[in-house]
Design an enzyme around this catalytic site. Structure first.
Site, PDB file in Angstrom:
ATOM      1  N   CYS A 408      -8.401 -48.918 -14.427  1.00  9.30           N
ATOM      2  CA  CYS A 408      -9.094 -49.384 -13.236  1.00  9.30           C
ATOM      3  C   CYS A 408      -8.488 -48.821 -11.953  1.00  9.30           C
ATOM      4  O   CYS A 408      -9.206 -48.549 -10.994  1.00  9.30           O
ATOM      5  CB  CYS A 408      -9.140 -50.893 -13.190  1.00  9.30           C
ATOM      6  SG  CYS A 408      -7.527 -51.657 -13.268  1.00  9.30           S
ATOM      7  N   HIS A 452      -6.552 -56.221 -12.296  1.00  8.06           N
ATOM      8  CA  HIS A 452      -7.653 -55.294 -12.050  1.00  8.06           C
ATOM      9  C   HIS A 452      -7.530 -54.743 -10.631  1.00  8.06           C
ATOM     10  O   HIS A 452      -6.789 -55.292  -9.809  1.00  8.06           O
ATOM     11  CB  HIS A 452      -8.976 -56.049 -12.240  1.00  8.06           C
ATOM     12  CG  HIS A 452     -10.175 -55.173 -12.287  1.00  8.06           C
ATOM     13  ND1 HIS A 452     -10.264 -54.096 -13.136  1.00  8.06           N
ATOM     14  CD2 HIS A 452     -11.349 -55.207 -11.592  1.00  8.06           C
ATOM     15  CE1 HIS A 452     -11.429 -53.513 -12.973  1.00  8.06           C
ATOM     16  NE2 HIS A 452     -12.112 -54.170 -12.029  1.00  8.06           N
ATOM     17  N   ASP A 468     -17.246 -52.370  -7.597  1.00  8.63           N
ATOM     18  CA  ASP A 468     -16.254 -52.189  -8.649  1.00  8.63           C
ATOM     19  C   ASP A 468     -16.586 -50.905  -9.395  1.00  8.63           C
ATOM     20  O   ASP A 468     -17.482 -50.892 -10.242  1.00  8.63           O
ATOM     21  CB  ASP A 468     -16.256 -53.384  -9.594  1.00  8.63           C
ATOM     22  CG  ASP A 468     -15.057 -53.342 -10.525  1.00  8.63           C
ATOM     23  OD1 ASP A 468     -14.433 -52.266 -10.635  1.00  8.63           O
ATOM     24  OD2 ASP A 468     -14.741 -54.383 -11.134  1.00  8.63           O
TER      25      ASP A 468
END
Lengths: 650, 327
Positions: A408, A452, A468
């Site tokens: 991520c 994250h 995202d």
């Protein structure tokens, strides 16, 4: 007391050695290695003394050893006060006390030291296994205390007796725990002398830093929602925001305490929940985006992260409200926007070229550039993986065009870089995403592997917008969990694996127990106590009324126990009750019945002391003896006995 | 009141003052006969008779010359029982007790010659002078009331009593009996020196041996068996059983003793207390009876932990009695 001078028997010495071992062994990881070895040597010496029946070491030697041990502790810590030095000193004293077990009072002193060491364990950990171990040690220690005054060949009676005593103490312990006026924060939290080795998010982000966290299944925090748990894809727990980039690493740059209240308005439904945060040594308080309220003793940074006034070193609990659809930062300060556009002078030319093409096509239309970036990311067919290849100099270019494999932080970093290069203010947000609802107690558990990173872009008129980029390439990471998103065969933390159903079930149960312990035992603070007492109908009790209630309840428990114990004795034979009235009358004349004295023997003695009443005394005693010990009680005996005693006036 | 006063009352409680339909004159006569010969020892004598009435064997521990043998002799005499004496020595063999088969040349077969144990009252004198092998031959006979010699089991006469005497174990040349064998004796008594008045009377009186010879049996063996059955029927109320159990439980729970009283010891205590009650002319047991016989029952069964000051059995028993209230 002459008993304190009795010598310590061999059996008692074994008891004491076992207790000392049980009390000090759990502390071995806390004290320095040389002290553990020295204590082990002292214990072995004690065992040899007991086994071989050697003479105790001379006093001067013990004095020397005590001085050496104290100096050693001082040299180790440069002090002898504080948590760890104090415990180390106690271990020194305990191991040397074992070498001078001369009389019963030495045994008692040893036992008291052991009790203290058991308490000392809680200065380091307060988990359920620690508590269970401590209970066991207290049982052994209490049995040893009994053995110090009552030397028996078998250990079972001692252990049974000690268990009974502790069971009797249990109601008092619970009452004191629940009702004794609480101080804020756990007592053992005060002398913290180091705090390290706790995994968690940091205030910088570089390739691989979050992937490292994904190997940890330690719990970051738990959340209990008032209503329904929001869908997984909305569970963005905001952590440190990182606008500053140097070509490789993203850093925090924020104004602490910028807002005492949230500077934006909510839209749509609010979500209410309660967070129980595990200690992580930082000031951050995690909150669902975007926080609508602030936990006590905290403020909001310039980039909307709640920050506590003190580092989170004890487990803390706070209630929170979130506005999932809030619009924030429409009128963002120029300085903040400038920071959100800053890029290193050079590097990553391929990405800059792509961004420049978006800029040329869409001009100042931030929303259109954002859409173009999303399209570009999805077309690149990037792969979400826990084991991305190592990247060299131009990390964004290498990720987007060559390796195309990343975690991520790669996605977030590349996305923000691309937006900034196209002239759209953007920043990286770290935090946690998702979590897992424990079906046993309904708590949402967020672990370190839920860490994250995502992106935030500033669009004119809409403020800060969350995007995202991971979700573009690996939607299952956001919609379900980590295990679903990474390719099959990659190594996952044990608890993140979902293939063992029974194991997951076991884990849920264990975790619910641990959480209950945290919430209700370790987290039993003044607030919880007030809630409990309010539930019992006491509004806003002050410490005086609480102390009064405590005394009354403890007295009540004491009375109850006494009655329970005496009940068997109080259930007396009516003939015996009458006999007691009779003997009470004689006692007033100075003729005292001894409780072990048989009726006829007493009658004879009493008759000798009161010859005028000899006949009635003899008749009463004979009747009573026949009633209690004779073969066939007769009708009317009791009435006759009562009449005779009523008529008896010595 | 101090303890000693109360204890004296237990000891000297006179049976004659509590008239009862159960009073058996023959028992009073027996006691009177024995007391006439062994002076100033009413209590141990009463206890030994209670022991025999409860079908138990009796152990007498004391110094030589205080009348152990005489007591055994007199008991056998007044109860009308056969009497044999075995002097235990360190070279004694089991055959010396049980008997031996000897080849008879006339009939050409072995004939069993019964040993001194085939009698109704055996006086095993100085039992702890013999080796454990000889001791165990006697103790087996006591337990089984029969003897197995050369493959044949022979039943001993009925009633069968062993009165064993032993010297204090600290004397030279003794093999102390193990606890398990001591347990086969129902009661252990100590005679001790007579008090001065009794001793003067003894010195002034007639020859004891002649007095024993002049005794006539007061009862038949058949009557003795009946009396033993009467003892078993003496009532022990729940309250009394509770008391006996509490005493035993106390010895097990309190730190003063090595081991507590076993259930067998409790049964022994109850049996002797029943006999004591019968001697007192009662058909039920009182706590006084239990207290009066307690020292005889626990003397060889219960050892105080603090054994250094060799307290006598009565002091130990008194401490136990005082510690346990009547239920």
């Amino acid at each position: 007391m002459a008993r304190t001078n009795r010598p310590v028997s061999q059996r008692q010495a074994w008891w004491l050695l076992a207790t000392a071992l049980a009390a000090s062994l759990p502390l071995a990881p806390q004290v320095p290695l040389w002290l553990s070895l020295a204590a082990g040597a002292a214990f072995s010496w004690r065992a040899a003394l007991t086994w071989r029946q050697w003479h105790l070491p001379p006093r001067w030697l013990l004095v020397l050893l005590v001085i050496a041990g104290t100096v050693g502790v001082f040299l180790q810590y440069r002090t002898i006060v504080g948590r760890t030095p104090g415990i180390a000193l106690l271990v020194v004293f305990l191991s040397l006390k074992l070498l001078e077990l001369r009389a019963a009072r030495d045994a008692v002193a040893t036992v008291l030291l052991c009790y203290f060491l058991v308490l000392g364990q809680f200065l380091f950990t307060q988990t359920i296994p620690t508590a269970l171990l401590a209970c066991l040690t207290v049982l052994i220690t209490t049995a040893t205390l009994l053995a110090a005054s009552d030397d028996r060949p078998q250990p079972q009676p001692q252990l049974r007796h000690a268990g009974l005593m502790l069971a009797q103490a249990l109601p008092f312990m619970l009452l004191l725990f629940l009702l004794f006026p609480r101080v804020q924060g756990p007592l053992w939290g005060i002398p913290q002398d180091r705090f390290s080795a706790v995994s968690g998010l940091s205030d910088t982000m570089s390739p691989g830093s979050i992937a490292l966290l994904s190997q940890s299944d330690a719990i970051a925090f738990r959340a209990k929602f008032q209503g329904e748990v929001p869908p997984q894809s909305q569970l963005y727990w905001r952590g440190p925001v990182m606008p500053s980039f140097d070509g490789r690493t993203w850093r925090v740059r924020q104004t602490l305490g910028a807002y005492a209240e949230v500077p934006y308005d909510g839209l749509g439904a609010a979500v209410d929940y309660e967070v129980t945060l595990e200690p992580h040594g930082k000031f951050w308080l995690f909150a669902l985006e975007l926080p609508a309220t602030l936990p006590p003793d905290s403020a909001l940074t310039s980039d909307y992260q709640p920050i506590a006034r003190q580092a989170v070193r004890n487990r803390m609990r706070y209630t929170q409200r979130a506005w999932p659809n809030a619009i924030a930062g429409v009128n963002e300060a120029q300085g903040v926007l400038r920071d959100a556009l800053a890029l290193p002078r050079d590097g990553n030319p391929r990405t800059r070229a792509v961004s420049a093409s978006w800029r040329a096509q869409h001009g100042n239309d931030g929303a259109a550039i954002l859409a173009a970036a999303e399209t570009f990311f999805s077309q690149q067919l990037l792969i979400y993986t826990l084991n991305p290849p190592l990247l060299g100099g131009d990390i964004v270019d290498e990720f987007l065009f060559d390796s195309k494999r990343g975690f991520c932080e790669h996605f977030a970093a590349a996305f923000v870089f691309a937006l900034r290069a196209a002239g759209v203010p953007a920043r990286v947000v770290a935090g946690y995403q998702g979590g897992e609802v424990n079906p046993v107690d309904g708590y949402l558990v967020v672990r370190q592997y839920d860490a994250h990173a995502w992106a935030e872009a500033w669009i004119a008129g809409r403020g800060w917008v969350r995007i995202d980029p991971t979700a573009i390439s690996a939607p299952s990471r956001i919609n379900s969990n980590l295990a679903a998103a990474v390719p099959a065969g990659e190594e996952l933390p044990f608890l993140a694996r979902s293939d063992l159903a029974w194991l997951r079930e076991l884990r849920y149960r264990l975790d619910a127990v641990t959480n209950g312990w945290n919430q209700w035992v370790l987290g039993y603070n003044p607030q919880r106590q007030r809630d409990l007492l309010a539930g019992l109908g006491m509004k806003e009790p002050d410490w005086r009324s609480m102390t009064a209630i405590l005394s009354v309840l403890c007295g009540g428990v004491m009375l109850g126990l006494t009655i329970w114990i005496l009940r068997n004795r109080l259930r007396v034979d009516p003939a015996f009750a009458a006999w007691r009235r009779f003997t009470a009358r004689l006692a007033r004349r100075g003729i005292v019945w001894q409780p072990w004295e048989g009726p006829l023997a007493f009658a004879q003695r009493a008759a000798g002391q009161a010859p005028r009443h000899a006949q009635s005394i003899g008749e009463i005693a004979a009747l009573y003896a026949r009633m209690r010990y004779g073969p066939a009680p007769q009708e009317g005996d009791l009435v006759r006995l009562k009449q005779m005693i009523a008529a008896f006036h010595p | 009141m101090n303890y000693n006063d109360a204890q004296k009352h237990i000891i000297h409680q006179s049976p004659a003052k509590t008239p009862s339909p159960m009073r058996l004159p023959e028992l009073d006569a027996i006691l009177a006969d024995i007391n006439r010969i062994i002076l100033g020892k009413e209590r141990p004598i009463r206890l030994s008779l209670a022991c025999l009435l409860a079908r138990g064997h009796l152990l007498i521990e004391d110094l030589p010359g205080v009348g152990k043998t005489t007591l055994a002799h007199v008991l056998a005499r007044v109860l009308g029982l056969d009497f044999q004496r075995i002097q235990f020595t360190s070279d004694m063999l089991p055959a010396d007790i049980i008997g031996v088969s000897i080849f008879d040349r006339d009939s050409g077969a072995f004939h069993f010659h019964p040993g001194p144990i085939f009698t109704q009252v055996v006086l095993a004198d100085e039992i702890n002078r013999a080796t454990p092998k000889a001791q165990s031959a006697l103790l087996e006979a006591m337990e089984e009331r029969q003897v197995t010699a050369e493959g044949k089991t022979r039943v001993l006469p009925e009633p069968f009593f062993v009165i064993a005497t032993q010297n204090p174990t600290h004397q030279i040349g003794t093999f102390p009996l193990p606890e398990s064998q001591l347990d086969r004796f129902l009661v252990k008594i100590e005679l001790g020196y007579p008090d001065p008045a009794a001793e003067r009377e003894l010195l002034a009186g007639a020859d004891r041996r002649q007095l024993v010879a002049d005794l006539v049996p007061r009862i038949t063996p058949q009557r003795l068996i009946e009396l033993q059955n009467t003892v078993r029927a003496v009532h022990a109320s729940p309250a009394l059983i509770h008391y006996v159990q509490t005493l035993a439980a106390y010895t097990r729970a309190s730190p003063g003793w090595q081991e507590g009283l076993s259930p067998r010891a409790c049964l022994a205590l109850l049996a002797v207390a029943r006999a004591w009650a019968l001697l007192d002319g009662r058909d039920h047991v009182l706590p006084e009876d239990v207290q009066a016989v307690l020292h005889g029952v626990i003397a060889h069964r219960l050892r105080p932990i603090d054994d250094t000051a060799r307290r006598d059995a009565e002091t130990v028993a008194a401490a136990l009695i005082e510690a346990v209230p009547l239920p």
